[in-house]
Design an enzyme around this catalytic site. Sequence first.
Site, PDB file in Angstrom:
ATOM      1  CG  MET A  95      -1.901  -1.188   1.179  1.00 37.09           C
ATOM      2  SD  MET A  95      -3.411  -0.900   2.084  1.00 37.09           S
ATOM      3  CE  MET A  95      -2.778  -0.672   3.738  1.00 37.09           C
ATOM      4  CG  LEU A 145       7.095   1.284  -0.946  1.00 41.30           C
ATOM      5  CD1 LEU A 145       7.767   0.887  -2.260  1.00 41.30           C
ATOM      6  CD2 LEU A 145       6.160   0.175  -0.469  1.00 41.30           C
ATOM      7  CG  HIS A 202       6.928  -2.083   2.133  1.00 45.07           C
ATOM      8  ND1 HIS A 202       6.879  -0.897   2.831  1.00 45.07           N
ATOM      9  CD2 HIS A 202       5.686  -2.616   2.229  1.00 45.07           C
ATOM     10  CE1 HIS A 202       5.669  -0.711   3.320  1.00 45.07           C
ATOM     11  NE2 HIS A 202       4.922  -1.741   2.987  1.00 45.07           N
ATOM     12  NE  ARG A 208      -2.602   1.911   9.893  1.00 47.66           N
ATOM     13  CZ  ARG A 208      -2.766   0.832   9.130  1.00 47.66           C
ATOM     14  NH1 ARG A 208      -1.832  -0.089   9.085  1.00 47.66           N
ATOM     15  NH2 ARG A 208      -3.865   0.670   8.401  1.00 47.66           N
TER      16      ARG A 208
HETATM   17  P1  AMP Z   1       1.487  -2.873   3.492  1.00 49.31           P
HETATM   18  O1  AMP Z   1       2.046  -1.873   2.552  1.00 49.31           O
HETATM   19  O2  AMP Z   1       1.482  -2.437   4.913  1.00 49.31           O
HETATM   20  O3  AMP Z   1       0.191  -3.463   3.016  1.00 49.31           O
HETATM   21  O4  AMP Z   1       2.522  -4.093   3.461  1.00 49.31           O
HETATM   22  C1  AMP Z   1       2.861  -4.750   2.267  1.00 49.31           C
HETATM   23  C2  AMP Z   1       3.603  -6.014   2.610  1.00 49.31           C
HETATM   24  O5  AMP Z   1       4.794  -5.687   3.315  1.00 49.31           O
HETATM   25  C3  AMP Z   1       2.790  -6.958   3.496  1.00 49.31           C
HETATM   26  O6  AMP Z   1       2.974  -8.293   3.072  1.00 49.31           O
HETATM   27  C4  AMP Z   1       3.400  -6.706   4.852  1.00 49.31           C
HETATM   28  O7  AMP Z   1       3.271  -7.799   5.741  1.00 49.31           O
HETATM   29  C5  AMP Z   1       4.853  -6.466   4.502  1.00 49.31           C
HETATM   30  N1  AMP Z   1       5.521  -5.728   5.567  1.00 49.31           N
HETATM   31  C6  AMP Z   1       5.073  -4.593   6.166  1.00 49.31           C
HETATM   32  N2  AMP Z   1       5.914  -4.234   7.166  1.00 49.31           N
HETATM   33  C7  AMP Z   1       6.901  -5.174   7.195  1.00 49.31           C
HETATM   34  C8  AMP Z   1       8.048  -5.368   8.010  1.00 49.31           C
HETATM   35  N3  AMP Z   1       8.366  -4.545   9.004  1.00 49.31           N
HETATM   36  N4  AMP Z   1       8.839  -6.440   7.746  1.00 49.31           N
HETATM   37  C9  AMP Z   1       8.528  -7.298   6.747  1.00 49.31           C
HETATM   38  N5  AMP Z   1       7.459  -7.172   5.952  1.00 49.31           N
HETATM   39  C10 AMP Z   1       6.651  -6.123   6.168  1.00 49.31           C
END
Ligand code: AMP
Length: 280
Positions: free
Chosen positions: A30, A33, A37, A189
């Site tokens: 989302m 980054l 990510h 966040r």
């Molecule tokens: P989001 O943009 O929050 O939807 O996250 C996209 C992907 O990145 C999802 O599969 C999350 O689980 C992964 N992700 C988010 N934060 C982390 C983190 N700190 N370590 C590893 N993967 C992450």
Amino acid sequence: MIIFKDPHKIRQHLESLQKKGLKIGYVPTMGALHPGHISLVNQCRQTCDVTLCSIFVNPVQFNDSEDFKNYPSTLESDILLLEESGCDLLFLPGETDIYPDSSFRNKHYELGNLEQVLEGKFRPGHFQGVCLVVERLLTILQPDDLFLGQKDFQQCKVISLLLHTMGRPPRLHVCPIVRETDGLAMSSRNLRLNPEERALAPQIFKNLTFLKEHLREGNLTQLQKEAVSRLETLGFKVEYLELCNTENLDPLNRWSPGLHGVILVAAFIGKIRLIDNLLL
Ligand code: AMP
């Protein structure tokens, strides 16, 4: 890196790559980054021939409209970060590409207990929205491999269930949580935390670690209470802090050595809701 906005154009491009026998790996995000990510992008690059990332803030998975409105957006630096990390393709769909009409939003997914506990309980409708967007993105992109983060442990379980219902599902890879040096799990966040909240935030991981290190047969309930109480005294509002079975996320009331458990937590600091988890 080639950027696509049009679902038909990216589909055509991916098809031509797959015809050449290239393995496509996909990292859905989302945006906003961070290195968490990018660790998924790196894992994808090591496993696949082509690395594809998407950025789409899915309105349908937000149960809190304020959270959606305030979700951070840093598109320019996201693109730079992805280019630097060697990502090959970026899909940037608009809302009407993902949901051309209301029929695309009306599907219901049978998620059983997974939707009743933890995030499911505190964010009603969230996982229905996650399934809608992920099924839609996978239908457009049809990757060979899919990379998700353990940071969203329950989401990985939900998507794994969704993949079982799909015709030609990608192979799922769950990548470890990337943390700041003080232990805070990286999250988009975190950008919204003020300096005082940011200073407190690592206490979430500290308490998970404390619980893991002190867990003995018979003391789980006491340790849970202590951890919640410590966090609440510091000013957190804890929604849940639970030890669960890693397979189906059923809550466990007792711990015993050798058990495959995960401690999961969701807590607010001010207006910001953070989640984290730790495997035992
Ligand atoms: P989001 O943009 O929050 O939807 O996250 C996209 C992907 O990145 C999802 O599969 C999350 O689980 C992964 N992700 C988010 N934060 C982390 C983190 N700190 N370590 C590893 N993967 C992450």
